[in-house]
Design a protein around this motif. Structure first.
Motif, mmCIF file in Angstrom:
data_model
loop_
_atom_site.group_PDB
_atom_site.id
_atom_site.type_symbol
_atom_site.label_atom_id
_atom_site.label_comp_id
_atom_site.label_asym_id
_atom_site.label_seq_id
_atom_site.Cartn_x
_atom_site.Cartn_y
_atom_site.Cartn_z
ATOM 1 N N VAL A 137 0.814 -1.211 0.000
ATOM 2 C CA VAL A 137 0.000 0.000 0.000
ATOM 3 C C VAL A 137 0.853 1.269 0.000
ATOM 4 O O VAL A 137 0.437 2.326 -0.461
ATOM 5 C CB VAL A 137 -0.963 -0.017 1.216
ATOM 6 N N GLY A 138 2.103 1.151 0.450
ATOM 7 C CA GLY A 138 2.983 2.323 0.529
ATOM 8 C C GLY A 138 3.544 2.811 -0.788
ATOM 9 O O GLY A 138 4.182 3.867 -0.832
ATOM 10 N N TRP A 139 3.311 2.064 -1.871
ATOM 11 C CA TRP A 139 3.835 2.500 -3.173
ATOM 12 C C TRP A 139 2.886 3.459 -3.890
ATOM 13 O O TRP A 139 3.141 3.875 -5.017
ATOM 14 C CB TRP A 139 4.083 1.290 -4.082
ATOM 15 N N ALA A 140 1.802 3.832 -3.262
ATOM 16 C CA ALA A 140 0.791 4.647 -3.937
ATOM 17 C C ALA A 140 1.215 6.073 -4.297
ATOM 18 O O ALA A 140 0.856 6.556 -5.379
ATOM 19 C CB ALA A 140 -0.478 4.693 -3.084
ATOM 20 N N PRO A 141 1.957 6.821 -3.446
ATOM 21 C CA PRO A 141 2.238 8.221 -3.772
ATOM 22 C C PRO A 141 2.816 8.478 -5.169
ATOM 23 O O PRO A 141 2.361 9.408 -5.852
ATOM 24 C CB PRO A 141 3.206 8.644 -2.657
ATOM 25 N N PRO A 142 3.771 7.683 -5.655
ATOM 26 C CA PRO A 142 4.277 7.958 -7.010
ATOM 27 C C PRO A 142 3.217 7.807 -8.105
ATOM 28 O O PRO A 142 3.319 8.439 -9.159
ATOM 29 C CB PRO A 142 5.392 6.912 -7.185
ATOM 30 N N LEU A 143 2.205 6.978 -7.863
ATOM 31 C CA LEU A 143 1.161 6.778 -8.867
ATOM 32 C C LEU A 143 0.319 8.029 -9.063
ATOM 33 O O LEU A 143 -0.268 8.240 -10.129
ATOM 34 C CB LEU A 143 0.242 5.615 -8.456
ATOM 35 N N GLU A 144 0.269 8.859 -8.009
ATOM 36 C CA GLU A 144 -0.521 10.094 -8.067
ATOM 37 C C GLU A 144 0.350 11.331 -8.265
ATOM 38 O O GLU A 144 -0.114 12.461 -8.097
ATOM 39 C CB GLU A 144 -1.340 10.232 -6.783
ATOM 40 N N VAL B 223 -2.220 9.479 -13.354
ATOM 41 C CA VAL B 223 -2.726 10.236 -12.210
ATOM 42 C C VAL B 223 -4.244 10.398 -12.332
ATOM 43 O O VAL B 223 -4.763 10.783 -13.387
ATOM 44 C CB VAL B 223 -2.051 11.615 -12.127
ATOM 45 N N GLY B 224 -4.947 10.078 -11.259
ATOM 46 C CA GLY B 224 -6.402 10.194 -11.264
ATOM 47 C C GLY B 224 -7.122 9.023 -11.893
ATOM 48 O O GLY B 224 -8.364 8.989 -11.904
ATOM 49 N N LYS B 225 -6.391 8.072 -12.405
ATOM 50 C CA LYS B 225 -7.007 6.919 -13.076
ATOM 51 C C LYS B 225 -6.832 5.622 -12.283
ATOM 52 O O LYS B 225 -7.247 4.555 -12.727
ATOM 53 C CB LYS B 225 -6.392 6.727 -14.463
ATOM 54 N N VAL B 226 -6.199 5.718 -11.114
ATOM 55 C CA VAL B 226 -5.872 4.516 -10.341
ATOM 56 C C VAL B 226 -6.992 4.161 -9.364
ATOM 57 O O VAL B 226 -7.491 5.020 -8.638
ATOM 58 C CB VAL B 226 -4.554 4.708 -9.561
ATOM 59 N N GLY B 227 -7.353 2.884 -9.359
ATOM 60 C CA GLY B 227 -8.282 2.368 -8.371
ATOM 61 C C GLY B 227 -7.519 1.578 -7.327
ATOM 62 O O GLY B 227 -6.468 0.988 -7.617
ATOM 63 N N TYR B 228 -8.024 1.571 -6.097
ATOM 64 C CA TYR B 228 -7.373 0.880 -4.989
ATOM 65 C C TYR B 228 -8.406 0.008 -4.292
ATOM 66 O O TYR B 228 -9.496 0.484 -3.955
ATOM 67 C CB TYR B 228 -6.808 1.880 -3.977
ATOM 68 N N GLU C 155 -10.075 6.208 -1.805
ATOM 69 C CA GLU C 155 -10.048 4.766 -2.057
ATOM 70 C C GLU C 155 -8.777 4.131 -1.504
ATOM 71 O O GLU C 155 -8.797 2.989 -1.041
ATOM 72 C CB GLU C 155 -10.120 4.483 -3.563
ATOM 73 N N TRP C 156 -7.672 4.853 -1.587
ATOM 74 C CA TRP C 156 -6.406 4.325 -1.078
ATOM 75 C C TRP C 156 -6.488 4.118 0.428
ATOM 76 O O TRP C 156 -6.121 3.058 0.939
ATOM 77 C CB TRP C 156 -5.267 5.288 -1.414
ATOM 78 N N LEU C 157 -6.980 5.133 1.127
ATOM 79 C CA LEU C 157 -7.093 5.027 2.579
ATOM 80 C C LEU C 157 -8.059 3.914 2.964
ATOM 81 O O LEU C 157 -7.791 3.143 3.881
ATOM 82 C CB LEU C 157 -7.553 6.356 3.179
ATOM 83 N N GLN C 158 -9.165 3.808 2.235
ATOM 84 C CA GLN C 158 -10.141 2.770 2.546
ATOM 85 C C GLN C 158 -9.561 1.381 2.315
ATOM 86 O O GLN C 158 -9.835 0.441 3.074
ATOM 87 C CB GLN C 158 -11.410 2.950 1.699
#
Length: 439
Positions: free
Chosen positions: A281-288, A296-301, A376-379
Motif C-alpha cells: 500500500v505504501g507505493w501509492a504516492p508515485p502513482l498520483e 494520475v487520477g485513473k488509479v483504483g485501490y 479509495e487508497w485510505l479505505q
C-alpha cells in the motif's frame, strides 16, 4: 493537517473510553518530565518513518525534556549493524527500529529486546489511549511472543492491495475482480500484447516474488508452519497458488516479468502498460505524482481478491523496541510511545509516507480529512487491516526461505512444474530451518 496539541498528541481519549479500555482514571497522563535531562540514541532504517521522527523530535523534547540523537542508515546496513551491536550485549542505541518480517524470530529467540508489557499497564508511564486493542491483529502478532508478552510497539504496516487502472477497465468493460478467479479472467480480457498492454504485473524476480505469491498462498488456505514448526510450502495449497501465479505472469504480464521487482512492476503500471498490480500500500504516492506517473487520477485501490479458502492481505511491517541491555528503559519507553502516537501516525499517513498499525489513527475523521491520497487508497488500507495476515513465516532464516521458494516460483515462469519445484525447495530448506531452531 491535524492540529497537534499536548492532549491529542498522547492522551486524546474520552474519559469513559479511557476508563473502559485501560482501567486507569480518565485523563491520567504519564510523568512526562520524570527523565528530563536524559539523552537517548535511536537507530533507524532510512525512510519516511525516520524522516517523520527527525522532523518532529523537538516536540518530544519539549514534552519530556529528553534529548534524542537519531541516525538513519540504509535498510540492509541498518539490519546488519543492529545485529552486531545487540549480539555484543552493549548496543550504542536505546531504541531500535526493527523489520518484523525479517527480524522478529531472531530478536525473540536471542532475547535482545526488553519486555514492555508492564510499561503498557503503568499509568505513570503510558498515555491512556495507548492500548493493545488499538493495534491491528497483525501488529499484535508481530509485537508479542507466544505467551502474549509484548517486546516492541508496532509502528508502520505494509498491507498488500490491488491497484488497477480504471481507464483500461472501462475501455474493455471489465468489472473490478472480487475473487482470484475473476482476477485471472479480467487479466486475460485486459491483455492485448499487440497494443502493448497487459492485464497484470507483479514481482517475478527470485526472492522479491515471495511477497506477491504469499497473497495467493494465504487465500488458497496455506499456512507456513504446522503446530510443531515444520515448514508447509509444498502442499496442495501451495501448488494451486503457484499455478495461479504462473498463469498470471506467463499469459497476462509484460515480457521479462521474471526479472521484475517492485520497481519494474511500478514502472509498467505507472506508464499505463499494465491494468492490475498487487503490491504494498505504501507505493501509492508515485502513482498520483504527475512527474512520475501517466495515470494520475485513473488509479483504483482495493483489497486483494478472495481465494477459495479465504481473503487475506499479506502483511509486513516495522516496529520499535528497547534493547534488554538499555540502561534508560523507562525514558526510552516514553520515546517509543511518542513514535507510535496518534499525532505522529497522522503525519505519516497524511503525507502518504506510511500506514500506522493503530486503528484509531486510520479511523479518525480529522486524520482522514488531511490525507493527500485518494479516499479509495485510505479505505483499502483500513479494509486490509481487517483481513491482514503475516506475509512470511516467523523464522530466523527467512532470507534463505525467500531465496529457495522464490527460485522455485521464478522457475515456473520458464515452464517448470510448480509441484516439482516446490518439493525441491522444501527439501532444500527443511534442514536449514531445523538447524536454525537448534542453534
Amino acid at each position: 493537517m491535524t492540529a497537534i496539541t499536548r492532549r491529542n498528541m498522547l492522551a486524546g481519549t474520552a474519559a469513559a473510553g479511557a476508563l473502559a479500555l485501560t482501567g486507569r482514571p480518565a485523563w491520567s497522563e504519564p510523568q512526562w518530565k520524570k527523565y528530563a535531562g536524559t539523552k537517548l540514541e535511536v537507530i533507524l532504517a532510512k525512510g519516511p518513518r525516520g524522516d517523520n521522527l527527525q522532523k518532529n523530535i523537538k516536540e518530544f523534547t519539549a514534552l519530556t525534556g529528553i534529548e534524542v540523537e537519531s541516525e538513519q542508515i540504509p535498510e540492509q546496513q541498518q539490519r546488519q549493524k543492529v545485529v552486531i551491536e545487540l549480539s555484543s550485549g552493549k548496543p550504542s542505541f536505546d531504541v531500535v527500529h526493527l523489520s518484523y518480517h525479517v527480524q522478529k524470530r531472531q530478536f525473540e529467540k536471542a532475547g535482545w529486546l526488553a519486555d514492555i508489557t508492564d510499561f503498557m499497564k503503568d499509568p505513570n508511564l503510558t498515555a491512556p489511549d495507548l492500548v493493545q486493542s488499538d493495534f491491528s491483529a497483525a501488529g499484535l502478532t508481530y509485537a508479542s511472543n507466544d505467551k502474549g508478552r509484548m517486546f516492541s510497539l508496532p509502528w508502520s504496516v505494509d498491507y498488500f492491495i490491488l491497484y488497477y487502472n480504471k481507464e483500461l477497465f472501462a475501455k474493455k468493460g471489465v468489472e473490478v475482480p472480487k475473487t482470484l478467479d475473476e482476477m485471472v479472467a479480467a487479466a486475460q480480457k485486459l491483455t492485448d500484447a499487440k497494443d502493448g498492454t497487459f492485464g497484470f504485473v507483479g514481482r517475478g524476480l527470485r526472492n522479491a516474488n515471495m511477497t506477491l505469491w504469499t497473497n495467493f498462498f494465504l487465500n488458497y488456505g496455506g499456512e507456513f508452519l504446522d503446530a510443531k514448526g515444520n515448514i508447509l510450502t509444498d502442499g496442495p495449497e501451495a501448488v494451486e497458488a503457484t499455478r495461479l501465479y504462473q498463469k498470471l505472469l506467463t499469459t497476462c504480464a509484460p515480457p521479462g516479468v521474471a526479472g521484475f521487482n517492485w520497481m519494474e512492476s511500478m514502472a509498467s503500471f505507472t506508464q499505463g502498460r499494465s491494468a492490475m498490480w498487487i503490491d504494498g500500500v505504501g507505493w501509492a504516492p508515485p502513482l498520483e505524482d504527475a512527474n512520475a506517473s501517466r495515470i494520475v487520477g485513473k488509479v483504483g485501490y482495493t483489497v486483494v481478491p478472495a481465494g477459495p479458502k479465504g481473503q487475506y492481505s499479506a502483511t509486513y511491517g516495522d516496529g520499535v523496541g528497547i534493547p534488554a541491555a538499555c540502561k534508560n528503559k523507562e525514558a526510552a519507553w516514553l520515546l517509543c510511545q511518542w513514535m507510535v502516537s496518534k499525532a505522529q501516525g497522522a503525519r505519516l499517513v497524511q503525507a502518504g509516507g506510511g500506514v500506522p498499525f493503530r486503528n484509531s489513527v486510520l479511523n479518525d475523521a480529522e486524520v482522514q480529512g488531511g490525507v493527500k491520497m485518494p479516499k479509495e487508497w485510505l479505505q483499502s488500507a483500513i479494509d486490509s487491516g481487517k483481513i491482514s495476515k503475516l506475509g512470511l513465516p516467523v523464522i530466523i532464516p527467512v532470507a534463505e526461505f525467500r531465496d529457495l521458494v522464490g527460485a522455485a516460483l521464478t522457475a515456473t515462469l520458464s515452464g517448470a512444474d510448480p509441484a516439482t519445484e516446490l518439493k525441491k525447495a522444501h527439501e532444500q530448506f527443511r534442514p536449514i530451518l531445523e538447524r536454525s531452531e537448534k542453534a
